[in-house]
Design a protein around this motif. Structure first.
Motif, PDB file in Angstrom:
ATOM      1  N   LEU A 352       0.821  -1.209   0.000  1.00 56.82           N
ATOM      2  CA  LEU A 352       0.000   0.000   0.000  1.00 56.82           C
ATOM      3  C   LEU A 352       0.861   1.267   0.000  1.00 56.82           C
ATOM      4  O   LEU A 352       0.515   2.287  -0.579  1.00 56.82           O
ATOM      5  N   PHE A 353       2.028   1.167   0.665  1.00 54.26           N
ATOM      6  CA  PHE A 353       2.874   2.361   0.840  1.00 54.26           C
ATOM      7  C   PHE A 353       3.791   2.615  -0.357  1.00 54.26           C
ATOM      8  O   PHE A 353       4.304   3.692  -0.556  1.00 54.26           O
ATOM      9  N   ARG A 355       3.357   1.327  -3.948  1.00 54.33           N
ATOM     10  CA  ARG A 355       2.813   0.629  -5.107  1.00 54.33           C
ATOM     11  C   ARG A 355       3.628   0.937  -6.354  1.00 54.33           C
ATOM     12  O   ARG A 355       4.099   2.054  -6.541  1.00 54.33           O
ATOM     13  N   VAL A 356       3.756  -0.072  -7.210  1.00 52.92           N
ATOM     14  CA  VAL A 356       4.558   0.106  -8.411  1.00 52.92           C
ATOM     15  C   VAL A 356       3.903   1.093  -9.368  1.00 52.92           C
ATOM     16  O   VAL A 356       4.539   1.974  -9.911  1.00 52.92           O
ATOM     17  N   ASP A 357       2.627   0.964  -9.600  1.00 59.63           N
ATOM     18  CA  ASP A 357       1.964   1.820 -10.576  1.00 59.63           C
ATOM     19  C   ASP A 357       0.499   1.949 -10.181  1.00 59.63           C
ATOM     20  O   ASP A 357      -0.298   1.042 -10.399  1.00 59.63           O
ATOM     21  N   LYS A 358       0.170   3.084  -9.601  1.00 66.53           N
ATOM     22  CA  LYS A 358      -1.174   3.247  -9.041  1.00 66.53           C
ATOM     23  C   LYS A 358      -2.252   3.257 -10.118  1.00 66.53           C
ATOM     24  O   LYS A 358      -3.378   2.854  -9.898  1.00 66.53           O
ATOM     25  N   LYS A 359      -1.862   3.733 -11.334  1.00 68.77           N
ATOM     26  CA  LYS A 359      -2.876   3.894 -12.390  1.00 68.77           C
ATOM     27  C   LYS A 359      -3.255   2.561 -13.025  1.00 68.77           C
ATOM     28  O   LYS A 359      -4.366   2.364 -13.475  1.00 68.77           O
ATOM     29  N   ASN A 360      -2.323   1.644 -13.086  1.00 70.22           N
ATOM     30  CA  ASN A 360      -2.550   0.393 -13.800  1.00 70.22           C
ATOM     31  C   ASN A 360      -3.158  -0.648 -12.854  1.00 70.22           C
ATOM     32  O   ASN A 360      -2.499  -1.082 -11.909  1.00 70.22           O
ATOM     33  N   PRO A 361      -4.413  -1.056 -13.106  1.00 70.02           N
ATOM     34  CA  PRO A 361      -5.052  -1.994 -12.179  1.00 70.02           C
ATOM     35  C   PRO A 361      -4.305  -3.321 -12.087  1.00 70.02           C
ATOM     36  O   PRO A 361      -4.336  -4.006 -11.070  1.00 70.02           O
ATOM     37  N   ASP A 362      -3.581  -3.657 -13.172  1.00 72.05           N
ATOM     38  CA  ASP A 362      -2.804  -4.887 -13.174  1.00 72.05           C
ATOM     39  C   ASP A 362      -1.738  -4.862 -12.075  1.00 72.05           C
ATOM     40  O   ASP A 362      -1.304  -5.884 -11.578  1.00 72.05           O
ATOM     41  N   PHE A 363      -1.346  -3.636 -11.713  1.00 75.14           N
ATOM     42  CA  PHE A 363      -0.300  -3.537 -10.711  1.00 75.14           C
ATOM     43  C   PHE A 363      -0.884  -3.239  -9.330  1.00 75.14           C
ATOM     44  O   PHE A 363      -0.372  -2.434  -8.589  1.00 75.14           O
ATOM     45  N   GLY A 364      -1.978  -3.915  -9.064  1.00 75.38           N
ATOM     46  CA  GLY A 364      -2.524  -3.863  -7.714  1.00 75.38           C
ATOM     47  C   GLY A 364      -1.500  -4.410  -6.741  1.00 75.38           C
ATOM     48  O   GLY A 364      -0.410  -4.825  -7.126  1.00 75.38           O
ATOM     49  N   LEU A 365      -1.851  -4.467  -5.511  1.00 75.52           N
ATOM     50  CA  LEU A 365      -0.860  -4.794  -4.483  1.00 75.52           C
ATOM     51  C   LEU A 365      -0.250  -6.182  -4.657  1.00 75.52           C
ATOM     52  O   LEU A 365      -0.887  -7.095  -5.153  1.00 75.52           O
ATOM     53  N   GLY A 366       1.015  -6.299  -4.202  1.00 74.47           N
ATOM     54  CA  GLY A 366       1.669  -7.604  -4.125  1.00 74.47           C
ATOM     55  C   GLY A 366       2.326  -8.065  -5.405  1.00 74.47           C
ATOM     56  O   GLY A 366       2.303  -7.395  -6.442  1.00 74.47           O
ATOM     57  N   THR A 367       2.954  -9.263  -5.319  1.00 81.10           N
ATOM     58  CA  THR A 367       3.657  -9.823  -6.478  1.00 81.10           C
ATOM     59  C   THR A 367       2.852 -10.945  -7.138  1.00 81.10           C
ATOM     60  O   THR A 367       3.287 -11.510  -8.133  1.00 81.10           O
ATOM     61  N   GLY A 368       1.696 -11.266  -6.577  1.00 78.94           N
ATOM     62  CA  GLY A 368       0.820 -12.241  -7.233  1.00 78.94           C
ATOM     63  C   GLY A 368       0.649 -13.517  -6.438  1.00 78.94           C
ATOM     64  O   GLY A 368       1.638 -14.148  -6.047  1.00 78.94           O
ATOM     65  N   VAL A 369      -0.596 -13.872  -6.198  1.00 80.23           N
ATOM     66  CA  VAL A 369      -0.889 -15.162  -5.554  1.00 80.23           C
ATOM     67  C   VAL A 369      -0.573 -16.282  -6.535  1.00 80.23           C
ATOM     68  O   VAL A 369       0.015 -17.296  -6.185  1.00 80.23           O
ATOM     69  N   LYS A 370      -0.952 -16.045  -7.792  1.00 86.15           N
ATOM     70  CA  LYS A 370      -0.652 -17.018  -8.845  1.00 86.15           C
ATOM     71  C   LYS A 370       0.695 -16.667  -9.453  1.00 86.15           C
ATOM     72  O   LYS A 370       0.895 -15.524  -9.867  1.00 86.15           O
ATOM     73  N   GLN A 371       1.611 -17.618  -9.505  1.00 87.46           N
ATOM     74  CA  GLN A 371       2.896 -17.351 -10.158  1.00 87.46           C
ATOM     75  C   GLN A 371       3.322 -18.572 -10.963  1.00 87.46           C
ATOM     76  O   GLN A 371       3.309 -19.696 -10.444  1.00 87.46           O
ATOM     77  N   SER A 372       3.694 -18.342 -12.213  1.00 81.12           N
ATOM     78  CA  SER A 372       4.301 -19.423 -13.004  1.00 81.12           C
ATOM     79  C   SER A 372       5.667 -19.725 -12.406  1.00 81.12           C
ATOM     80  O   SER A 372       6.359 -18.818 -11.931  1.00 81.12           O
TER      81      SER A 372
END
Ligand code: FAE
Length: 535
Positions: A352-353, A355-372
């Motif tokens: 939250l403090f 964020r990589v890119d606030k405008k891009n919804p794809d870059f919501g919080l975290g590195t991903g629950v799903k990861q290849s």
């Protein structure tokens, strides 16, 4: 022919006979000797290239592999385990997993599982066990080194020829492919990599896409729910059940198709002896899946291709030399290195403090629950004079959001170590000093600091002690270095008809993930060996 009829080649014939008699006792002396023309020890990259090129040239080949032939009895020993719930087939002869992290699984019985870790004084070396060697457990990243660095490491080789011929040949045979841009951009499974790239760019680093041997066509189908999941189901270091074009599906598959390759699994070579006739006798222990020796064999061959990996091949030669069985070798054990491997990471990534890119919804919080599990991007900082490194943006598929980034950083190896045989422990030791880690830790600190300054985040104290896994080695290289212990084509000096074409040839470092180079080198060696030593 009976064993006593062999006359051994040794400057110290008495000592040699003594040691050989000890071996004879262990092996029941009068055992029948099995004769084959061409023997390969080890079924990783070096062994697989040797097998394909020999069989394609019409030669009958026998291959020994200490691990399982996982395909042979697929229903019995597979499916391979995923990262989160490993079963006993995940781990080589231990009752607990030995991954770099998350070792919470215990087993009742030891099993000849697919991932091994060899522990030495200052370093822990990982290896794949089974037909296909490291290709069964690795991340599939097929990276070509920088040409200038290749020239620095192999000044005696024609780099242009490698760029025109051997690297393309290796890529074709290994079925290297690249992730389609459209899939990469939208897949939830690659959020970790997209975040990693964005963060690295923000920190001023150059990012690159990295080709892989995992079939991205298959992965796209996994995501679409059309085929069973593998990379998208947390499978990698304990084997992939689908999708990865490991050596058993490429080089070794083609070699088997010729009908000229016999692979003997659960067959571990324990010594190599040069006979007076010029042939080699290999002592072999056959085990069951609990690692118990159930049979001993002596296999005699005219030409021997040693491809047990950097540590395995070097150990066999040093031990055999110590026993007086292989006189005349030179410089074996020198130029060993960890390819500058160090693992590190960052916690509190993309929170939250910060964020990589606030405008891009794809870059919501975290590195991903799903990861290849298959890495496809890296940070290329090799040209920096002060802190040169290449960092793989690695997945960390924990099945939940952990706000964490993982990296395998590859550095130069300015001061290679060595492998020696220690009679006191009847095993090898690796001379690898703690000072070898100083520059790798410095580079990793530099990288993490810049990433955190630009993007927020903390050092990965939750993953590794003080944030760095400097003793974790995925890329053991060297010990039988090209042009040092062999000629420029893998012919072992002082031992006619004994060849090495695996990672032991690379003198400790290649600057990127190494299997593409090992494959290209093996192609280069086999080309010359077949042309000049088979007429
Ligand atoms: P290797 O593949 O280790 O094959 C040696 C074979 O010989 C093995 O099957 C052994 O079981 C067998 N063997 C050993 N001793 C004996 C014996 N005495 N008798 C019979 N058989 C024996 O050697 N590299 C990349 O380029 N990209 C990656 O993404 C990558 N990821 C990796 C991830 C992990 C977890 C690990 C462990 C390694 C990774 N590597 C990667 C490194 C790569 O797999 C390694 O450099 C190659 O496998 C080395 O190839 P070799 O032919 O030298």
């Amino acid at each position: 022919m009976e064993r006593r009829n062999f006359i051994r080649l040794s400057a110290t014939a008495g000592a040699s006979l003594l040691f050989s008699d000890v071996l004879a006792d262990q092996f029941g002396g009068e055992n029948e000797v099995i004769y084959v023309d061409h023997l390969i020890i080890g079924s990783g990259y070096g062994g697989a290239v040797a097998a394909l090129r020999l069989t394609q040239a019409g030669h009958k080949v026998t291959m020994l592999e200490m691990g399982l032939d996982w395909d042979k009895q697929a229903g019995r020993y597979r499916p391979f385990s995923n990262l989160i719930t490993p079963k006993r087939n995940s781990t080589w002869l231990r009752t607990k997993t030995v991954a770099p992290m998350m070792n919470i699984s215990h087993f009742n019985q030891k099993f000849t599982g697919v991932l091994d870790r060899m522990d030495f004084e200052h370093i822990k070396i990982y290896a794949g066990r089974g037909v296909g060697g490291g290709s069964l457990v690795n991340g599939g990243m097929a990276v070509q080194p920088k040409k200038d660095y290749f020239k620095e490491i192999f000044p005696q080789l024609d780099a242009d020829l490698f760029w025109q011929k051997y690297y393309p040949m290796a890529k074709k045979q290994l079925e290297v492919n690249e992730i389609p841009e459209g899939f990469y951009k939208q897949s939830p499974y690659y959020k970790f990599a997209r975040i990693g790239e964005k963060e690295a760019q923000k920190a001023g680093f150059k990012v690159v896409k990295v080709p892989n041997v995992y079939s991205f066509k298959y992965m796209e189908q996994e995501q679409a729910g059309k085929v069973p999941k593998s990379a998208l189901a947390k499978e990698v270091i304990y084997g992939n059940n689908y999708g990865k074009q490991s050596l058993d599906k490429t080089y070794l598959y083609k070699a088997r198709q010729t009908g000229l390759l016999t692979i003997l699994d659960l067959h571990q070579a324990v010594s190599v002896e040069r006979l007076h006739s010029g042939q080699y006798e290999v002592r072999v222990e056959v085990t069951d899946t609990a690692g118990t020796v159930i049979e001993k064999k002596r296999i005699c061959c005219k030409k021997l291709f040693l491809n047990a990996g950097s540590v395995g091949s070097t150990k066999l030669l040093l031990k055999s030399a110590h026993l007086g069985l292989l006189p005349g070798m030179e410089n074996v054990g020198q130029f060993w290195g960890n390819n500058g491997n160090i693992m590190t990471g960052r916690n509190m990534v993309n929170t939250l403090f910060n964020r990589v890119d606030k405008k891009n919804p794809d870059f919501g919080l975290g590195t991903g629950v799903k990861q290849s599990t298959i890495p496809v991007a890296g940070v290329d900082h090799w040209e920096d004079k002060k802190n040169p490194f290449f960092a793989e943006i690695s997945p960390l598929p924990m099945g939940m959001e952990v706000y964490t980034a993982l990296y395998l950083v590859i550095n130069k190896v300015p001061d290679p170590g060595s492998i020696v045989y220690d009679p006191g422990i009847k095993d090898i030791r690796i001379n690898w000093e703690m000072k070898n880690f100083e520059h790798t830790i410095e580079n990793a600190k530099f990288f993490v600091k810049k990433m955190n300054e630009a993007n927020g985040g903390t050092s990965a104290g939750l993953l590794f002690d003080k944030g760095f896994g400097a003793d974790i080695c995925y890329h053991p290289l060297g010990g039988i270095a090209l042009g040092v212990a062999t000629d420029n084509y893998g012919r072992v000096k002082g031992c006619k008809s004994l060849y090495v074409t695996d990672g032991a040839l690379v003198p400790g470092s290649i600057g990127v993930n190494p299997f593409l180079t090992i494959t290209a080198l093996a192609e280069h060696c086999m080309n010359d060996i077949l042309e000049k030593d088979f007429n």
